[in-house]
Design an enzyme around this catalytic site. Structure first.
Site, PDB file in Angstrom:
ATOM      1  N   CYS A  48       7.795  23.782   8.896  1.00 57.01           N
ATOM      2  CA  CYS A  48       9.086  23.975   9.576  1.00 57.01           C
ATOM      3  C   CYS A  48      10.054  22.827   9.251  1.00 57.01           C
ATOM      4  CB  CYS A  48       8.859  24.064  11.081  1.00 57.01           C
ATOM      5  SG  CYS A  48      10.413  24.241  11.996  1.00 57.01           S
ATOM      6  N   CYS A  71      -7.918  -4.869 -10.398  1.00 56.44           N
ATOM      7  CA  CYS A  71      -6.935  -4.472 -11.412  1.00 56.44           C
ATOM      8  C   CYS A  71      -7.542  -3.377 -12.299  1.00 56.44           C
ATOM      9  CB  CYS A  71      -6.544  -5.686 -12.251  1.00 56.44           C
ATOM     10  SG  CYS A  71      -5.262  -5.284 -13.436  1.00 56.44           S
ATOM     11  N   ASN A 119      -6.309  -2.085  -3.859  1.00 53.25           N
ATOM     12  CA  ASN A 119      -5.577  -2.356  -5.081  1.00 53.25           C
ATOM     13  C   ASN A 119      -5.109  -0.990  -5.610  1.00 53.25           C
ATOM     14  OD1 ASN A 119      -4.641  -3.529  -7.579  1.00 53.25           O
ATOM     15  ND2 ASN A 119      -6.055  -5.211  -7.188  1.00 53.25           N
ATOM     16  N   CYS A 128       7.857  29.348   8.391  1.00 52.59           N
ATOM     17  CA  CYS A 128       6.581  29.339   9.119  1.00 52.59           C
ATOM     18  C   CYS A 128       5.888  30.686   8.962  1.00 52.59           C
ATOM     19  CB  CYS A 128       6.815  29.040  10.595  1.00 52.59           C
ATOM     20  SG  CYS A 128       7.937  30.211  11.385  1.00 52.59           S
TER      21      CYS A 128
HETATM   22  C1  LIG Z   1       3.731  -4.275 -10.884  1.00 54.58           C
HETATM   23  C2  LIG Z   1       2.517  -4.563 -10.072  1.00 54.58           C
HETATM   24  C3  LIG Z   1       1.700  -5.633 -10.397  1.00 54.58           C
HETATM   25  C4  LIG Z   1       0.573  -5.918  -9.641  1.00 54.58           C
HETATM   26  N1  LIG Z   1      -0.170  -7.003  -9.945  1.00 54.58           N
HETATM   27  C5  LIG Z   1      -1.244  -7.330  -9.190  1.00 54.58           C
HETATM   28  C6  LIG Z   1      -1.967  -8.516  -9.423  1.00 54.58           C
HETATM   29  O1  LIG Z   1      -1.637  -9.317 -10.303  1.00 54.58           O
HETATM   30  N2  LIG Z   1      -3.038  -8.772  -8.627  1.00 54.58           N
HETATM   31  C7  LIG Z   1      -3.437  -7.940  -7.633  1.00 54.58           C
HETATM   32  O2  LIG Z   1      -4.412  -8.226  -6.930  1.00 54.58           O
HETATM   33  N3  LIG Z   1      -2.743  -6.799  -7.368  1.00 54.58           N
HETATM   34  C8  LIG Z   1      -1.659  -6.485  -8.118  1.00 54.58           C
HETATM   35  N4  LIG Z   1      -0.930  -5.354  -7.827  1.00 54.58           N
HETATM   36  C9  LIG Z   1      -1.388  -4.478  -6.713  1.00 54.58           C
HETATM   37  C10 LIG Z   1      -0.705  -4.832  -5.383  1.00 54.58           C
HETATM   38  O3  LIG Z   1      -1.001  -6.140  -4.974  1.00 54.58           O
HETATM   39  C11 LIG Z   1      -1.122  -3.859  -4.263  1.00 54.58           C
HETATM   40  O4  LIG Z   1      -2.516  -3.959  -4.066  1.00 54.58           O
HETATM   41  C12 LIG Z   1      -0.782  -2.410  -4.589  1.00 54.58           C
HETATM   42  O5  LIG Z   1       0.453  -2.336  -5.237  1.00 54.58           O
HETATM   43  C13 LIG Z   1      -0.744  -1.526  -3.332  1.00 54.58           C
HETATM   44  O6  LIG Z   1       0.251  -1.948  -2.429  1.00 54.58           O
HETATM   45  P1  LIG Z   1       1.704  -1.206  -2.331  1.00 54.58           P
HETATM   46  O7  LIG Z   1       1.442   0.248  -2.124  1.00 54.58           O
HETATM   47  O8  LIG Z   1       2.405  -1.888  -1.187  1.00 54.58           O
HETATM   48  O9  LIG Z   1       2.377  -1.461  -3.627  1.00 54.58           O
HETATM   49  C14 LIG Z   1       0.211  -5.066  -8.560  1.00 54.58           C
HETATM   50  C15 LIG Z   1       1.022  -3.981  -8.239  1.00 54.58           C
HETATM   51  C16 LIG Z   1       2.171  -3.725  -8.963  1.00 54.58           C
HETATM   52  C17 LIG Z   1       3.056  -2.571  -8.595  1.00 54.58           C
HETATM   53  S1  SF4 Z   2      13.042  26.970  11.868  1.00 55.01           S
HETATM   54 FE1  SF4 Z   2      10.873  26.589  11.990  1.00 55.01          FE
HETATM   55  S2  SF4 Z   2      10.181  28.012  13.591  1.00 55.01           S
HETATM   56 FE2  SF4 Z   2      12.181  28.726  12.932  1.00 55.01          FE
HETATM   57  S3  SF4 Z   2      11.756  30.211  11.333  1.00 55.01           S
HETATM   58 FE3  SF4 Z   2      12.101  28.238  10.294  1.00 55.01          FE
HETATM   59  S4  SF4 Z   2      10.043  27.402  10.093  1.00 55.01           S
HETATM   60 FE4  SF4 Z   2       9.916  29.046  11.624  1.00 55.01          FE
END
Ligand SMILES: Cc1cc2nc3c(=O)[nH]c(=O)nc-3n(C[C@H](O)[C@H](O)[C@H](O)COP(=O)(O)O)c2cc1C
Ligand code: SF4
Ligand code: SF4
Length: 426
Positions: free
Chosen positions: A392, A137, A202, A351
């Site tokens: 692209c 955390c 985390n 591109c």
């Molecule tokens: C609102 C919130 C509260 C969280 N509280 C905890 C917690 O109490 N303990 C913990 O280990 N991780 C906590 N996390 C972290 C999540 O468990 C996780 O590691 C992190 O969000 C990455 O995963 P995600 O990208 O799927 O959210 C929290 C995350 C969020 C968004």
């Molecule tokens: S569509 Fe893709 S390949 Fe064609 S001009 Fe645009 S970026 Fe270039």
């Protein structure tokens, strides 16, 4: 039909999809609804010593893409704000009602052995399947000597892990903070302390954006704010790399890994598993889209495994690890060249601008007498950087085509252009 069940360091679960310790797992009501939706397990919102933590208002902010798509999510919440007794009672009830699902209890306590020795038997008494040590955390708790304050010091990680192994028979998962230079150090420390597994990541220290009128960051608590923890889709690349670092480190090789960070669909999950994760955890995607996303995750993963002939998660777990290496071992003789599908091209010129302004001036813009533009790759100049393919807007319009150079594999340690190459003894 593929078998999605896992046995993660002794913790059995009908599928690899767990909800991470966070608001989705902070009370029985949520966890029961998550199990009804099909989640294989949960890591219960982090418990601590009483009195319970007190949270501020407001608490969340987001980094948006176009169309208000949430790319990254930021929070300044603390651990559970409910009493230990209520949480333990609810964990006991839920585990009893859902014996086939995994319930891991997340814990955060001061760095004192007595505190851990006191709480661990209480966790065991709930019937929970394992514990996860929240050493990650990044806000609020480090100031009190917990969370990331422990996770950033490998010696503390090892010490607390060892205490836990001494005071409980439950599997011990150590949850790592990404707010550190080299993730292998705390992972090795957890391993040395006897951890049964690590989980990561985390959240990452973050400030998402500011209110420039009030000169205060979000989420604002009155006229002030503080850094929060970043998560969601935007952190997936960072998490994947950290998981791979641990999976391929000789000192932690084989240590079970629960992959976390930006997982929102079955492909994300499959990528974590291919890089060595044995289970995956989800938080932000469930917070943004609800518990039912697990249906698509299970279905998609199962179909893909059938298609590939993988009968179990173990069949493809870690399969991409041997293909993840140090830069110096990449093949210097490998070559790709961009190829534009003229039928798919919408002549937007993106591109051309990208390659002309910031790459290798390898795309020609040709304008005929009628003013019609075409874009062509100058093969001899193209270094195969992928930039045009990335810019692209038409998916599949530009492909990167491997060339037959007729040359054998040669990495940088062998390359004659490397003044420090490893010259073989005659
Ligand atoms: C609102 C919130 C509260 C969280 N509280 C905890 C917690 O109490 N303990 C913990 O280990 N991780 C906590 N996390 C972290 C999540 O468990 C996780 O590691 C992190 O969000 C990455 O995963 P995600 O990208 O799927 O959210 C929290 C995350 C969020 C968004
Ligand atoms: S569509 Fe893709 S390949 Fe064609 S001009 Fe645009 S970026 Fe270039
Ligand atoms: S791959 Fe890179 S160098 Fe080649 S055409 Fe595209 S942008 Fe230019």
């Amino acid at each position: 039909m593929a078998d999605l069940s896992i046995n993660f360091c002794g913790i059995k679960s009908p599928n690899p999809f767990w909800l991470a310790s966070a608001p989705p797992t902070d009370k029985a009501y949520n966890v029961v609804r998550a199990f009804e939706a099909g989640w294989g397990g949960v890591v219960w919102k982090t418990l601590g010593e009483d009195p319970a933590a007190v949270n501020v208002s407001s608490r969340y902010s987001a980094h948006y893409g176009k169309n208000r798509e949430v790319l990254g999510f930021n929070n300044i919440e603390l651990i559970t704000d409910r009493s230990l007794e209520i949480n333990l009672q609810e964990i006991t009830e839920v585990k009893k009602a859902w014996p086939d699902r995994a319930i891991v209890v997340s814990l955060m306590l001061p760095c004192e052995e007595a505190a851990w020795a006191d709480i661990l038997p209480k966790i065991e008494a709930t019937g929970a399947d394992g514990i996860e040590l929240n050493f990650g955390c990044p806000h609020g708790m480090p100031e009190r000597g917990m969370g990331a304050a422990v996770g950033q010091v490998p010696d503390y990680v090892e010490m607390v892990t060892r205490w836990c192994k001494q005071h409980t028979k439950l599997p011990v998962i150590v949850k790592l903070t990404p707010n550190i230079t080299d993730i292998r150090m705390p992972a090795r420390a957890a391993h040395n302390g006897g951890a049964d597994a690590v989980s990561l990541i985390n959240t990452i220290n973050s400030i998402t954006h500011l209110d420039l009128d009030r000169m205060v960051a979000f989420p604002a608590v009155g006229n002030a704010s503080t850094h929060g923890g970043y998560c969601g889709s935007a952190v997936k690349p960072i998490a994947l790399n950290m998981v791979a670092e641990i999976a391929r480190d000789p000192q932690t090789k084989g240590l079970p890994i629960s992959g976390i960070g930006g997982i929102g669909n079955w492909q994300d999950a499959a990528e974590f598993i291919a890089l060595g994760a044995g289970s995956v955890q989800v938080c932000t995607a469930a917070m943004l889209h609800g518990f039912r996303i697990v249906e698509e995750m299970k279905d998609g993963l199962s179909r893909w495994m059938d298609e590939k002939g993988y009968q179990s998660i173990a069949d493809f777990m870690g399969k991409a690890v041997p293909n993840t290496t140090d830069w110096k071992y990449l093949d210097m003789n490998y070559q790709v060249i961009a190829q534009i599908n003229q039928d798919a091209c919408i002549k937007c010129g993106k591109c051309y601008i990208a390659c002309e302004d910031t790459s290798h001036q390898s795309i020609a813009q040709l304008i005929d007498a009628a003013g019609v533009r075409t874009y062509e790759v100058i093969k001899e100049e193209c270094v195969g950087c992928n930039l045009c393919e990335i810019t692209c807007p038409v998916q599949g319009c530009i492909t990167m085509v491997p060339q037959d150079t007729g040359m054998p594999y040669m990495n940088w340690t062998q390359d004659p252009r490397n003044p420090r190459r490893e010259v073989k003894a005659a």
